[in-house]
Design a protein around this motif. Structure first.
Motif, PDB file in Angstrom:
ATOM      1  N   SER A 257       2.130   3.662   3.262  1.00 15.30           N
ATOM      2  CA  SER A 257       2.402   2.406   3.958  1.00 15.30           C
ATOM      3  C   SER A 257       1.817   1.242   3.163  1.00 15.30           C
ATOM      4  CB  SER A 257       1.885   2.438   5.399  1.00 15.30           C
ATOM      5  OG  SER A 257       0.500   2.388   5.419  1.00 15.30           O
ATOM      6  N   ALA A 258       0.694   1.500   2.455  1.00 10.98           N
ATOM      7  CA  ALA A 258       0.155   0.466   1.573  1.00 10.98           C
ATOM      8  C   ALA A 258       1.145   0.178   0.447  1.00 10.98           C
ATOM      9  CB  ALA A 258      -1.185   0.901   1.002  1.00 10.98           C
ATOM     10  N   TYR A 259       1.757   1.245  -0.069  1.00  5.92           N
ATOM     11  CA  TYR A 259       2.772   1.087  -1.121  1.00  5.92           C
ATOM     12  C   TYR A 259       3.899   0.182  -0.645  1.00  5.92           C
ATOM     13  CZ  TYR A 259       6.873   2.533  -3.890  1.00  5.92           C
ATOM     14  OH  TYR A 259       8.007   2.547  -4.643  1.00  5.92           O
ATOM     15  N   VAL A 260       4.443   0.491   0.535  1.00  4.37           N
ATOM     16  CA  VAL A 260       5.560  -0.303   1.055  1.00  4.37           C
ATOM     17  C   VAL A 260       5.112  -1.745   1.287  1.00  4.37           C
ATOM     18  CG1 VAL A 260       7.226  -0.517   2.923  1.00  4.37           C
ATOM     19  CG2 VAL A 260       6.529   1.730   2.168  1.00  4.37           C
ATOM     20  N   PHE A 261       3.938  -1.868   1.884  1.00  6.91           N
ATOM     21  CA  PHE A 261       3.369  -3.182   2.192  1.00  6.91           C
ATOM     22  C   PHE A 261       3.266  -4.043   0.926  1.00  6.91           C
ATOM     23  CE2 PHE A 261       0.310  -6.149   3.844  1.00  6.91           C
ATOM     24  CZ  PHE A 261       0.376  -6.041   5.224  1.00  6.91           C
ATOM     25  N   LEU A 262       2.670  -3.459  -0.118  1.00  2.28           N
ATOM     26  CA  LEU A 262       2.444  -4.222  -1.345  1.00  2.28           C
ATOM     27  C   LEU A 262       3.752  -4.490  -2.070  1.00  2.28           C
ATOM     28  CD1 LEU A 262      -0.786  -2.438  -2.579  1.00  2.28           C
ATOM     29  CD2 LEU A 262      -0.588  -4.702  -1.567  1.00  2.28           C
ATOM     30  N   ARG A 263       4.668  -3.515  -1.990  1.00  5.81           N
ATOM     31  CA  ARG A 263       5.926  -3.699  -2.693  1.00  5.81           C
ATOM     32  C   ARG A 263       6.761  -4.803  -2.042  1.00  5.81           C
ATOM     33  NH1 ARG A 263      10.070   0.753  -5.160  1.00  5.81           N
ATOM     34  NH2 ARG A 263      11.561  -0.790  -5.890  1.00  5.81           N
ATOM     35  N   LEU A 264       6.773  -4.804  -0.688  1.00  2.14           N
ATOM     36  CA  LEU A 264       7.503  -5.872   0.018  1.00  2.14           C
ATOM     37  C   LEU A 264       6.858  -7.225  -0.263  1.00  2.14           C
ATOM     38  CD1 LEU A 264       8.147  -4.321   3.547  1.00  2.14           C
ATOM     39  CD2 LEU A 264       9.826  -4.814   1.794  1.00  2.14           C
ATOM     40  N   ASP A 265       5.547  -7.198  -0.491  1.00  2.00           N
ATOM     41  CA  ASP A 265       4.796  -8.422  -0.691  1.00  2.00           C
ATOM     42  C   ASP A 265       4.953  -8.991  -2.100  1.00  2.00           C
ATOM     43  OD1 ASP A 265       3.463  -9.668   1.289  1.00  2.00           O
ATOM     44  OD2 ASP A 265       1.459  -9.161   0.575  1.00  2.00           O
TER      45      ASP A 265
ATOM     46  N   THR B 290      -0.435  -4.193  -8.859  1.00  2.00           N
ATOM     47  CA  THR B 290      -0.514  -3.351  -7.662  1.00  2.00           C
ATOM     48  C   THR B 290       0.315  -2.078  -7.832  1.00  2.00           C
ATOM     49  OG1 THR B 290       1.168  -4.790  -6.722  1.00  2.00           O
ATOM     50  CG2 THR B 290      -1.074  -5.102  -5.951  1.00  2.00           C
TER      51      THR B 290
END
Lengths: 291, 127, 629
Positions: free
Chosen positions: A38-46, A221
């Motif tokens: 979820s950190a991956y998705v979070f950072l990628r969307l960011d 990231t």
């Protein structure tokens, strides 16, 4: 004192203790890797446009490692089946292959993939200086094609001291193919086989650079998540290899003589863990290498 | 769950209730042939997984229009692979009720966890 | 761990049946294996209890120090001040005056130690380990070695946290929530070691504590599922076991995302990555040399994904203890057993989807905010069900007010105040004003301090006879209870006032330099209220002395009692006191529910779970069922 249901199933649940234990443990592992993904998705969307890199990892090697891990998943379930059928020699062979696969996977990761990244360099160009490096970035071309802009120049860093020496004011970079020929349509998308570096050398002034670093976790990231997730996954592989080796060596395998079913149960439980490790990799591979 | 099978273990609780349990996959020697029958299945699934790995790699180089579409395709294939591992190798196709219950909770909570990424995307202030 | 040795080695001559297979390995174990590296759930439970109580006292001591600075900011702390300077190194307390950094360390470590090294180990691990296997009629936990590993992981984690006080720069200062980016940039450079610094050790210690909780949770759940005695069906489990089961699930599933977050913060600190570090971060006027691209909000999400279920980890075992004691001392069945069980399950379930109500100030959009406000309000329903069921249970009982019952009864209004004052905080609009003020401090302390900690005291007084064969002194128990109850309220009630004046919880000077803190409310200014609060905190420290003395004195000299001194019904009282290795002389069989007090037709007013059903019982059940319709 004996704890009940260590090898036999409790009638109303139909399960022996360790089977429940391992599934609970795997449930927590799902949450652990869930947190990381979820950190991956979070950072990628960011990530700002262009800041999430594509095609920086070695796909053929990654594919091979995936195949190795899948192979080991097959052999470990065969090892368990062999124990269930009381074919100890077969068990030894299959388990041996599993352990070997685990070791090869780790070796490829630690001896080739990671060090290879540490040798690679990339410099993020400041937003207001992108135009100056247009010949390496090809952003006009990217815009025409409706693709994300390029903000990073990558390749082999010739003056390695530049990273730490404040008296050196520019980076000399032997460019990757993508920055050497940025408008070539072949550079629009990542390739399966990694292309050799070009002979072209670019000089990038430090004053134009937002952030420059070798491909280590702090590079961006993407690499932070890549090294953290594959590192944690690697630790799991290592743990599995250690446990399997214990069951494979005489000290663990002696259990077979006393209570073959007990060894089979243990291998089943360790196998469940191993399959889970494989399952995590099934998501790691496309998310980092391919997409 | 092999619900149709005869309960081979019965527990009689003191005050007269009879509780049926399942013990069909008891580790008995008579299920050797049962296990042997599975070996081919395991090999086949292993082959399928390799095939799907190739497919993932191949599809990632196919242009599906948008990158999001490629993401979706990649994740669908990965989920199929993960499903195969979980169902066949981890025996989830025939597991006890209890394990399913634990996993249903876990799935719910892991979805809640991913919900936070959705929130972040949804929330105009932190975007 | 000398105490624990006595607690379990104390044998009753007549109570040690060796015909059971519990005997043989028992005698071969040396002293170390028996009392230190023990795999016996009772020894581990007692180890957890003693270690946890020591940490609770330590965490409380940190707060007593802070209360000096809040009441008398900048004044030299008499006597202890200079001693402290010598203990934790210069710079912490020059001339006995507390520095801001040391104050921040105390605050961060007070929270961390109280929650993760005090309450969770005592409420979950200690009581769970000691009581759950006995209550379900099991010989031990399913995985005794993992159980031991769990304790030692906790122990080492605690040591790591303690060591962090003595490294250069002192312990972590980022608050118990360790919000980024502050906690990533703090404790770096200058005198700080790259690894042995407060914040990094905090993270490392946390990984060990999470490992411990994880191992414990797996063990508890498996034990409750697999080792229930014959006849002990799910709806016959004591509520305490249910509470522990739900707690174990919360720990199992909520902790790992925090573990992931902690690994990421470690990477940020040691590997200079940017998981939680935003682009363009400027510290002290200089841009930080990082890639950026990370998100501080991500940390908050992952932290509170654990943080909220953690609240229920703190309170559920307490509720379980209170349920047992209320049923026992009202001498009637617990009211609404089924509703209690389902409320606990719903509570556990919902606790996973309310976490963002800790983050209103991050400025979330209105839809997201509405979602979390709704779930937060819904979660108060099961809490209210549980509390109401306890209150109704008191109704019409002939209550025995012994020490455990006093603490258990006090739990109810205290938890009620804590819970109800939380409702304004669940609304985004009210929280914007009250966030991070003393109102919040008062709110959650009412839940965990006079709430959970009172429940823990109740549990200690209640199960002490089971562990030792002796009862704690009643008189000194009451001397412990009354001042504690009064002080708790003198400490926390005024904090609501301070909070409503908008006094911020992290003010180092207690509010002295702030206009809003100098407004008068009920005769004193917000700042002046610190003095009675602090005084009450110190008096409460003194009020724990009778407990400590009573505890140790009673191990050796307490009144000897039989195996079931409280005339209770659950299975742990069917085992000898203290139970031998392997617990039960005869493996118990449960025939009935957990709270059959005052069953008509019985000569005694309690009927234990392992007593077979008689005809008179059937008549009583039939009559009760008829009365119901």
């Amino acid at each position: 004192m004996d704890i009940p249901y260590t090898t036999t199933a409790r009638p109303d649940t139909g399960l022996w203790n360790a089977k429940i234990g391992i599934w609970l443990f795997l449930a927590s592992e799902v949450m652990l890797f869930g947190g990381l993904f979820s950190a991956y998705v979070f950072l990628r969307l960011d990530a700002l446009p262009g800041y999430w890199p594509h095609g920086l990892l070695n796909v053929p090697v990654g594919t091979m490692n995936t195949a190795i891990l899948i192979g080991s998943s097959v052999t470990v379930v065969l090892a368990w089946a062999a124990l269930k059928m009381r074919q100890f020699n077969r068990y030894k062979i299959y388990m041996g292959i599993t352990i070997l696969c685990g070791i090869i996977f780790l070796a490829v990761k630690l001896a080739y993939e990671w060090p290879d990244k540490f040798q690679h360099f990339g410099a993020y160009i400041r937003q207001d200086r992108l135009e100056k490096y247009e010949e390496y970035l090809g952003n006009h071309h990217m815009l025409e094609r409706g693709l994300e802009p390029r903000v990073e120049i990558t390749g082999h860093l010739h003056n390695h001291d530049a990273l730490h020496d404040p008296n050196i004011h520019e980076y000399e970079v032997q460019l990757d193919q993508v920055n050497a020929a940025p408008t070539d349509p072949a550079s629009d998308r990542p390739h399966f086989w990694p292309l050799p570096k070009s002979q072209k050398i670019a000089v990038i002034e430090k004053a134009d650079v937002e952030h420059a670093e070798m491909f280590v976790p702090k590079h961006n990231t993407f690499f932070a998540t890549y090294f953290t997730i594959t590192g944690l996954h690697g630790l799991h592989v290592l743990g599995g290899v250690i446990v399997f080796t214990y069951f494979w060596l005489p000290i663990g395998a002696n259990l077979y003589k006393r209570n073959p079913e007990h060894l089979a149960n243990r291998v089943e439980v360790a196998g469940l863990f191993w399959h889970f490790v494989d399952l995590v990799w099934i998501f790691v591979f496309p998310l980092f290498y391919l997409l | 769950m092999n619900e149709t099978q005869q309960p081979t273990a019965t527990e009689v609780i003191a005050d007269g209730h009879v509780k049926a349990g399942h013990a069909q996959e008891e580790p008995m020697h008579d299920d050797h042939s049962h296990v042997a029958a599975h070996v081919n299945k395991y090999l086949m699934v292993g082959g399928l997984l390799l095939l799907f790995t190739g497919l993932t790699v191949f599809l990632s180089y196919v242009d599906f229009g948008t990158h999001k579409m490629n993401m979706a395709v990649g994740m669908v294939v990965a989920t199929i692979k993960a499903g195969l591992v979980a169902m066949i190798f981890m025996h989830l196709n025939a597991e006890r009720q209890l394990i399913y219950r634990i996993l249903v909770f876990t799935v719910f909570f892991v979805l809640a966890l991913f919900f936070l990424t959705y929130l972040h995307w949804y929330d105009p202030i932190s975007r | 761990m000398d105490v624990s040795t006595d607690l379990v080695s104390h044998h009753h001559a007549g109570h040690h049946p060796h015909q059971h297979d519990s005997g043989h390995d028992h005698h071969e174990l040396g002293w170390w294996r028996k009392y230190v590296f023990s795999t016996d759930h009772k020894v581990i439970g007692i180890q957890y209890l003693i270690t946890g109580l020591i940490f609770l006292l330590l965490g409380f001591t940190l707060m007593m120090l802070m209360r000096w600075q809040l009441a008398f900011p900048g004044r030299s702390l008499p006597l202890i001040g200079n001693l402290l300077e010598r203990a934790v190194g210069p710079g912490a307390m020059p001339d006995g005056r507390m520095t801001p950094d040391f104050y921040n360390s105390l605050g961060a470590m007070h929270g961390t130690i109280m929650i993760f090294l005090g309450i969770v180990p005592v409420a979950f691990a200690a009581f769970g380990n000691f009581v759950v296997p006995l209550q379900i009629g099991a010989p031990d936990m399913t995985f005794p070695k993992i159980n031991m590993a769990s304790y030692w992981a906790f122990f080492v984690g605690g040591i790591v946290m303690l060591v962090s006080f003595f490294v250069p720069g002192g312990a972590a200062k980022g608050g118990w929530t360790s919000y980024t980016p502050l906690s990533v940039i703090t404790d770096k450079g200058g005198i700080h070691h790259w690894f042995f610094n407060g914040q990094t050790l905090w993270l490392v210690g946390f990984i060990l504590l999470i490992t411990s909780s994880l191992l414990g949770a797996v063990n508890f759940i498996t034990t409750i599922i697999q080792l229930r005695a014959k006849g002990l069906t799910w709806m016959r489990l004591p509520f305490f076991v249910w509470a522990q089961l739900v707690t174990a699930f919360l720990l199992l599933l909520a902790f790992p995302p925090l573990e992931a977050a902690i690994v990421m913060q470690l990477m940020d600190r040691i590997g200079a990555t940017s998981f939680f570090m935003p682009t363009g971060l400027v510290v002290n006027g200089a841009a930080v040399a990082i890639s950026g691209g990370g998100s501080p909000i991500l940390w908050q999400h992952l932290f509170w994904f654990l943080g909220h279920p953690e609240v229920y980890v703190l309170i559920l075992p307490g509720m379980g203890i209170v349920a047992e004691i209320i049923a026992n001392n009202t001498r009637k069945p617990l009211w609404g057993y089924k509703s209690l069980v389902f409320a606990a399950l719903v509570l556990g379930f919902l606790s996973f989807i309310v976490w963002a109500h800790h983050m209103w100030l991050t400025g979330m959009g209105s839809v997201v905010s509405a979602f979390f406000q709704t779930t937060t309000l819904i979660i108060s329903i099961p809490s209210v069900i549980i509390l109401s069921a306890f209150f109704i249970s008191l109704w019409g009982g002939s209550i025995r007010f012994n020490t455990p019952m006093l603490f258990a009864t006090a739990f109810l209004p205290m938890f009620g105040i804590g819970g109800l004052t939380g409702i304004p905080l669940s609304f985004n609009s009210a929280d914007l004003y009250l966030h991070d003020t003393y109102y919040v401090i008062a709110h959650f302390h009412y839940i965990v301090a006079p709430g959970t900690i009172f429940a823990l005291f109740a549990g200690i007084y209640y199960w002490f006879p089971k562990a030792t064969g002796r009862r704690m002194n009643e008189f000194w128990g009451k001397v412990h209870f009354w001042p504690s109850l009064i002080c708790m309220n003198v400490i926390f009630l005024p904090m609501f006032l301070q909070g409503m004046l908008s006094m911020h919880r992290r003010w180092y000077d207690g509010g002295q330099g702030w206009n809003i803190a100098n407004e008068k409310v009920w005769g004193l200014s917000g700042f002046q209220w610190n003095v009675p609060i602090s005084a009450a905190a110190w008096v409460m420290g003194l009020a724990q002395i009778p407990f400590i003395i009573n505890f140790f004195w009673s191990i050796k000299r307490g009144e000897k009692v039989n195996d079931n001194p409280w005339q209770a019904t659950t299975l742990e009282w069917a085992a000898p006191s203290p139970p031998p290795h392997g617990n039960f002389a005869v493996t118990p069989v449960a025939h009935r529910g957990p709270y059959e007090y005052s069953l008509p037709g019985r000569e005694r007013d309690f009927t234990m779970q392992n007593e077979p059903i008689r005809d008179s019982d059937r008549e009583a059940y039939a009559a009760a069922a008829a009365a119901h319709h």
